[in-house]
Design a protein around this motif. Structure first.
Motif, PDB file in Angstrom:
ATOM      1  N   GLY A  86       0.649  -1.100  -0.125  1.00  0.00           N
ATOM      2  CA  GLY A  86       0.064  -0.150   0.046  1.00  0.00           C
ATOM      3  C   GLY A  86       0.885   1.195   0.009  1.00  0.00           C
ATOM      4  O   GLY A  86       0.344   2.117  -0.641  1.00  0.00           O
ATOM      5  N   GLN A  87       2.101   1.303   0.437  1.00  0.00           N
ATOM      6  CA  GLN A  87       2.818   2.456   0.455  1.00  0.00           C
ATOM      7  C   GLN A  87       3.301   3.012  -0.746  1.00  0.00           C
ATOM      8  O   GLN A  87       3.337   4.045  -1.211  1.00  0.00           O
ATOM      9  CB  GLN A  87       3.997   2.240   1.967  1.00  0.00           C
ATOM     10  CG  GLN A  87       3.583   2.578   3.013  1.00  0.00           C
ATOM     11  CD  GLN A  87       4.752   2.444   4.098  1.00  0.00           C
ATOM     12  OE1 GLN A  87       5.630   1.561   3.916  1.00  0.00           O
ATOM     13  NE2 GLN A  87       4.608   3.264   4.940  1.00  0.00           N
ATOM     14  N   LEU A  88       3.670   1.768  -1.304  1.00  0.00           N
ATOM     15  CA  LEU A  88       4.202   2.188  -2.779  1.00  0.00           C
ATOM     16  C   LEU A  88       3.034   2.520  -3.781  1.00  0.00           C
ATOM     17  O   LEU A  88       3.209   3.400  -4.396  1.00  0.00           O
ATOM     18  CB  LEU A  88       4.675   0.737  -3.463  1.00  0.00           C
ATOM     19  CG  LEU A  88       5.143   0.831  -5.185  1.00  0.00           C
ATOM     20  CD1 LEU A  88       6.337   1.581  -4.818  1.00  0.00           C
ATOM     21  CD2 LEU A  88       5.319  -0.603  -5.558  1.00  0.00           C
ATOM     22  N   VAL A  89       2.021   1.924  -3.495  1.00  0.00           N
ATOM     23  CA  VAL A  89       0.665   2.249  -4.267  1.00  0.00           C
ATOM     24  C   VAL A  89       0.228   3.826  -3.863  1.00  0.00           C
ATOM     25  O   VAL A  89      -0.195   4.448  -4.907  1.00  0.00           O
ATOM     26  CB  VAL A  89      -0.537   1.479  -4.172  1.00  0.00           C
ATOM     27  CG1 VAL A  89      -1.702   1.945  -4.509  1.00  0.00           C
ATOM     28  CG2 VAL A  89      -0.290   0.127  -4.578  1.00  0.00           C
ATOM     29  N   CYS A  90       0.429   4.062  -2.603  1.00  0.00           N
ATOM     30  CA  CYS A  90       0.096   5.440  -2.310  1.00  0.00           C
ATOM     31  C   CYS A  90       0.890   6.411  -2.900  1.00  0.00           C
ATOM     32  O   CYS A  90       0.398   7.597  -3.570  1.00  0.00           O
ATOM     33  CB  CYS A  90      -0.007   5.695  -0.704  1.00  0.00           C
ATOM     34  SG  CYS A  90      -0.195   7.126  -0.186  1.00  0.00           S
ATOM     35  N   ILE A  91       2.177   6.388  -3.051  1.00  0.00           N
ATOM     36  CA  ILE A  91       3.213   7.299  -3.423  1.00  0.00           C
ATOM     37  C   ILE A  91       3.071   7.209  -4.986  1.00  0.00           C
ATOM     38  O   ILE A  91       3.020   8.352  -5.628  1.00  0.00           O
ATOM     39  CB  ILE A  91       4.473   6.851  -3.157  1.00  0.00           C
ATOM     40  CG1 ILE A  91       4.812   6.845  -1.751  1.00  0.00           C
ATOM     41  CG2 ILE A  91       5.758   7.785  -3.854  1.00  0.00           C
ATOM     42  CD1 ILE A  91       6.334   6.193  -1.084  1.00  0.00           C
ATOM     43  N   LEU A  92       2.764   6.183  -5.567  1.00  0.00           N
ATOM     44  CA  LEU A  92       2.532   6.032  -7.252  1.00  0.00           C
ATOM     45  C   LEU A  92       1.143   6.876  -7.395  1.00  0.00           C
ATOM     46  O   LEU A  92       1.222   7.552  -8.387  1.00  0.00           O
ATOM     47  CB  LEU A  92       2.550   4.729  -7.658  1.00  0.00           C
ATOM     48  CG  LEU A  92       3.828   3.868  -7.587  1.00  0.00           C
ATOM     49  CD1 LEU A  92       3.695   2.461  -7.924  1.00  0.00           C
ATOM     50  CD2 LEU A  92       4.719   4.805  -8.719  1.00  0.00           C
ATOM     51  N   GLY A  93       0.086   6.573  -6.802  1.00  0.00           N
ATOM     52  CA  GLY A  93      -1.081   7.460  -7.153  1.00  0.00           C
ATOM     53  C   GLY A  93      -0.802   9.148  -6.848  1.00  0.00           C
ATOM     54  O   GLY A  93      -1.168   9.816  -7.842  1.00  0.00           O
ATOM     55  N   ALA A  94       0.067   9.337  -5.971  1.00  0.00           N
ATOM     56  CA  ALA A  94       0.209  10.833  -5.707  1.00  0.00           C
ATOM     57  C   ALA A  94       0.988  11.391  -6.820  1.00  0.00           C
ATOM     58  O   ALA A  94       0.919  12.255  -7.293  1.00  0.00           O
ATOM     59  CB  ALA A  94       1.106  11.127  -4.374  1.00  0.00           C
ATOM     60  N   LEU A  95       2.236  10.798  -7.378  1.00  0.00           N
ATOM     61  CA  LEU A  95       3.073  11.021  -8.245  1.00  0.00           C
ATOM     62  C   LEU A  95       2.213  10.947  -9.695  1.00  0.00           C
ATOM     63  O   LEU A  95       2.524  12.261 -10.421  1.00  0.00           O
ATOM     64  CB  LEU A  95       4.054  10.264  -8.407  1.00  0.00           C
ATOM     65  CG  LEU A  95       5.163  10.269  -7.231  1.00  0.00           C
ATOM     66  CD1 LEU A  95       6.211   9.064  -7.349  1.00  0.00           C
ATOM     67  CD2 LEU A  95       5.927  11.492  -7.004  1.00  0.00           C
ATOM     68  N   GLU A  96       1.340   9.922  -9.731  1.00  0.00           N
ATOM     69  CA  GLU A  96       0.727  10.129 -11.058  1.00  0.00           C
ATOM     70  C   GLU A  96      -0.379  11.129 -11.364  1.00  0.00           C
ATOM     71  O   GLU A  96      -0.375  11.804 -12.181  1.00  0.00           O
ATOM     72  CB  GLU A  96      -0.333   8.653 -11.254  1.00  0.00           C
ATOM     73  CG  GLU A  96      -1.071   8.492 -12.339  1.00  0.00           C
ATOM     74  CD  GLU A  96      -1.908   7.464 -12.017  1.00  0.00           C
ATOM     75  OE1 GLU A  96      -3.047   7.191 -12.569  1.00  0.00           O
ATOM     76  OE2 GLU A  96      -1.664   6.272 -11.575  1.00  0.00           O
ATOM     77  N   SER A  97      -0.618  11.859 -10.181  1.00  0.00           N
ATOM     78  CA  SER A  97      -1.609  13.063 -10.325  1.00  0.00           C
ATOM     79  C   SER A  97      -0.746  14.367 -10.676  1.00  0.00           C
ATOM     80  O   SER A  97      -1.453  15.171 -10.997  1.00  0.00           O
ATOM     81  CB  SER A  97      -2.539  13.420  -9.199  1.00  0.00           C
ATOM     82  OG  SER A  97      -1.396  13.501  -7.987  1.00  0.00           O
ATOM     83  N   LEU A  98       0.487  14.188 -10.590  1.00  0.00           N
ATOM     84  CA  LEU A  98       1.306  15.204 -10.838  1.00  0.00           C
ATOM     85  C   LEU A  98       1.816  15.461 -12.450  1.00  0.00           C
ATOM     86  O   LEU A  98       2.390  16.342 -12.801  1.00  0.00           O
ATOM     87  CB  LEU A  98       2.676  15.206 -10.093  1.00  0.00           C
ATOM     88  CG  LEU A  98       2.253  15.556  -8.443  1.00  0.00           C
ATOM     89  CD1 LEU A  98       3.892  15.236  -7.831  1.00  0.00           C
ATOM     90  CD2 LEU A  98       1.782  16.748  -8.026  1.00  0.00           C
ATOM     91  N   TYR A  99       1.428  14.239 -13.004  1.00  0.00           N
ATOM     92  CA  TYR A  99       1.722  14.165 -14.560  1.00  0.00           C
ATOM     93  C   TYR A  99       1.386  15.249 -15.477  1.00  0.00           C
ATOM     94  O   TYR A  99       0.192  15.787 -15.334  1.00  0.00           O
ATOM     95  CB  TYR A  99       1.434  12.905 -15.129  1.00  0.00           C
ATOM     96  CG  TYR A  99       1.734  12.589 -16.612  1.00  0.00           C
ATOM     97  CD1 TYR A  99       3.304  12.511 -16.920  1.00  0.00           C
ATOM     98  CD2 TYR A  99       0.976  12.755 -17.510  1.00  0.00           C
ATOM     99  CE1 TYR A  99       3.381  12.615 -18.352  1.00  0.00           C
ATOM    100  CE2 TYR A  99       1.064  12.463 -18.863  1.00  0.00           C
ATOM    101  CZ  TYR A  99       2.576  12.438 -19.243  1.00  0.00           C
ATOM    102  OH  TYR A  99       2.718  12.304 -20.583  1.00  0.00           O
ATOM    103  N   VAL A 100       2.241  15.785 -16.275  1.00  0.00           N
ATOM    104  CA  VAL A 100       1.864  17.026 -17.090  1.00  0.00           C
ATOM    105  C   VAL A 100       2.180  16.399 -18.488  1.00  0.00           C
ATOM    106  O   VAL A 100       3.499  15.842 -18.716  1.00  0.00           O
ATOM    107  CB  VAL A 100       2.864  18.148 -17.013  1.00  0.00           C
ATOM    108  CG1 VAL A 100       2.243  19.195 -18.029  1.00  0.00           C
ATOM    109  CG2 VAL A 100       2.447  18.839 -15.534  1.00  0.00           C
ATOM    110  N   PRO A 101       1.386  16.160 -19.664  1.00  0.00           N
ATOM    111  CA  PRO A 101       1.679  15.545 -20.785  1.00  0.00           C
ATOM    112  C   PRO A 101       2.746  16.195 -21.570  1.00  0.00           C
ATOM    113  O   PRO A 101       3.036  17.558 -21.294  1.00  0.00           O
ATOM    114  CB  PRO A 101       0.219  15.971 -21.625  1.00  0.00           C
ATOM    115  CG  PRO A 101      -0.893  15.985 -20.446  1.00  0.00           C
ATOM    116  CD  PRO A 101       0.022  16.665 -19.283  1.00  0.00           C
ATOM    117  N   LEU A 102       3.435  15.435 -22.091  1.00  0.00           N
ATOM    118  CA  LEU A 102       4.711  15.921 -22.832  1.00  0.00           C
ATOM    119  C   LEU A 102       4.397  17.245 -23.695  1.00  0.00           C
ATOM    120  O   LEU A 102       5.341  17.955 -23.684  1.00  0.00           O
ATOM    121  CB  LEU A 102       5.395  14.624 -23.861  1.00  0.00           C
ATOM    122  CG  LEU A 102       6.430  15.137 -24.563  1.00  0.00           C
ATOM    123  CD1 LEU A 102       7.728  15.274 -23.952  1.00  0.00           C
ATOM    124  CD2 LEU A 102       6.752  13.927 -25.799  1.00  0.00           C
TER     125      LEU A 102
END
Length: 508
Positions: A123-139
């Protein structure tokens, strides 16, 4: 400074002090009371008190003025009720919503509380990945405007820095780097990511990775000879230089080959745009077909994860089958009889079933290579059929040949732990027989247009037959990500990178 610094494409820190002055908001995921997840000691009583004021904190993400946390702002993002049918996606979704709510509130330096929840072992890995995913800006936005949507991100687990959490953060950053690479390819428009542009972007991204070798096949004479089915799909587009096909081979080798115990061979569908060809998509069905390259993008992303994390026990070979299925005066058309790399004759029946053609010859080549490799396992990854989406919604259909039986069930179990959904589908005898040619001289037909059901299974059956794997004792798993890859306006999901990294022990 009490933090330990890591780099993503900006600053990411481990923070042990939830009251640090370096952040302007704290994000906390709220779990149901019956899970008994302890609240951080500074804010436990505060949350108990506001829960008496507003029960809505357990239903939607909210922002509170709280003097006990960094920045004086506390974002509460609830998972909602968790039943035995829920998996780790509830953690991912809460992390995404929490981070988005913090950014919407004006936070530029949010601190995410990453708790260890017994119910979710990863869950900790999943939590961090979810947060980072929301920061993605398209190329294509990043290329126009380099402004970032955050200044720094903090990750808080405990009031002491632990080696285990540090390793989790490093894994998350490595995976997210590979997923950014994947989303860039998968989500960019069909002109930004033509076959040649993808090949160049891959070269640039792997530059400096000493454990990676690249080979780009761009000579049309070679492609026509060695990848005849791919060449047929791209025949109309080959008249335009920038749309000509490419086959990109990426190989990861660890520094000590004596430690290798398994070889993964991955073939990805990279149709940069799918018009349907002569069987043209109509009634608005063509929009979104720039995402038909998500399979190849995922293969490239998984190789990038390997390049960063350097698993010592794996050798990995990936092939990106890049082409454009255009309509034009030189389009391939139904009734054509083509000879595949395997030597089997294939009758074209529907030019919109181009994905299996794009991968077929590369799959046959991987089968030949597998004969000489240690413990090989072949994958095809593709947005292949609308039928997979109809059957399983936003989940990946996973199908094994007889040698790999049971692997799809393992993918299903592992995917649930890392917030990527898989469904274990089964290849039956009729999924092979339905692909047998009907006219004299046909070994196979591209697709049985009279078939009313089992379309994603018969597509896997076709790939096994045309790839020469029907009788070979080589593990093969086909992943149809048509429903899971992410359709506009959502960003590409980069499925199945996290699951492959987890199941093949790529993570540190």
């Amino acid at each position: 400074m009490s933090a330990t610094e890591f780099k993503l494409y900006d600053n990411v820190f481990i923070e042990t002090n939830i009251q640090s002055i370096d952040y302007d908001a704290v994000i906390l995921i709220l779990y149901p009371e019956d899970l008994n997840v302890p609240l951080p000691r500074h804010i436990g009583s505060f949350i108990d008190n506001i829960a008496k004021v507003d029960k809505h904190i357990h239903k939607t993400a909210t922002v509170w003025n709280c003097e006990y946390v960094s920045g004086g702002r506390l974002v509460l993002s609830p998972t909602g009720k968790i039943t035995p049918y829920h998996d780790a996606r509830v953690v991912k979704d809460a992390a995404i919503k929490g981070m988005q709510r913090a950014l919407d509130a004006g936070a530029k330096k949010p601190l995410l509380v990453v708790q260890n929840v017994v119910r979710f072992p990863v869950g900790q890995l999943v939590c961090i990945l979810g947060a980072l995913e929301s920061l993605y800006v398209p190329l294509q936005i990043r290329e126009r405007d380099a402004t970032k949507n955050f200044l720094r991100i903090g990750l808080h687990s405990e009031e002491q820095l632990s080696e285990k959490f540090e390793r989790t953060v490093r894994n998350a950053i490595a995976i997210e780097k590979s997923r950014i690479f994947t989303r860039d390819i998968a989500g960019s428009d069909p002109e930004r990511m033509t076959p040649n542009n993808i090949a160049e972007y891959v070269k640039t991204t792997f530059q400096g990775d000493s454990n990676i070798t690249l080979n780009v096949i761009d000579d049309m004479e070679t492609i026509n000879k060695e990848y005849p089915l791919l060449a047929a799909v791209s025949r109309a587009s080959s008249q335009i230089e920038r749309h000509r096909p490419r086959v990109v081979e990426i190989e990861y080798r660890p520094s000590d080959l004596a430690r290798v115990t398994s070889t993964l061979l991955l073939v990805g569908k990279g149709v940069t745009y799918d018009t349907g060809g002569a069987d043209l998509k109509i009634s608005g069905k063509m929009a979104g077909m720039a995402r038909d390259k998500c399979g190849a993008a995922a293969v490239a992303g998984f190789l990038k994860a390997c390049a960063i994390l350097k698993p010592p026990h794996l050798k990995v070979i990936g092939v990106l089958c890049l082409c454009r299925n255009s309509i034009g005066e030189d389009s391939y058309v139904p009734d054509e009889l083509l000879i595949s790399r395997s030597g089997k004759t294939v009758r074209v029946t529907n030019t919109d079933a181009e994905g299996r053609f794009a991968m077929a010859d590369a799959l046959f080549k991987m089968g030949e290579i597998a004969d000489t490799e240690l413990n090989p396992h072949i994958y095809t990854i593709a947005t292949l059929t609308g039928h997979a989406r109809l059957c399983y919604g936003n989940y990946t259909a996973a199908l094994d040949n007889f040698s790999a039986v049971g692997h799809s069930r393992d993918l299903q179990s592992t995917g649930g732990k890392v917030a990527e959904g898989f469904e274990d589908s089964v290849i039956r005898p009729e999924d092979f027989s339905v692909n047998v040619g009907k006219c004299r001289g046909d070994d196979l037909i591209q697709v049985d247009t009279d078939a009313k059901c089992r379309h994603h299974q018969l597509a896997a059956g076709f790939l096994i037959k045309v790839g020469g794997l029907e009788t070979k004792n080589i593990k093969y798993t086909h992943l149809d990500i048509a429903g899971a890859a992410g359709a506009p306006p959502c960003e590409p999901s980069a499925v199945p990178i996290v699951t492959l990294c987890q199941i093949h022990k790529v993570l540190m």
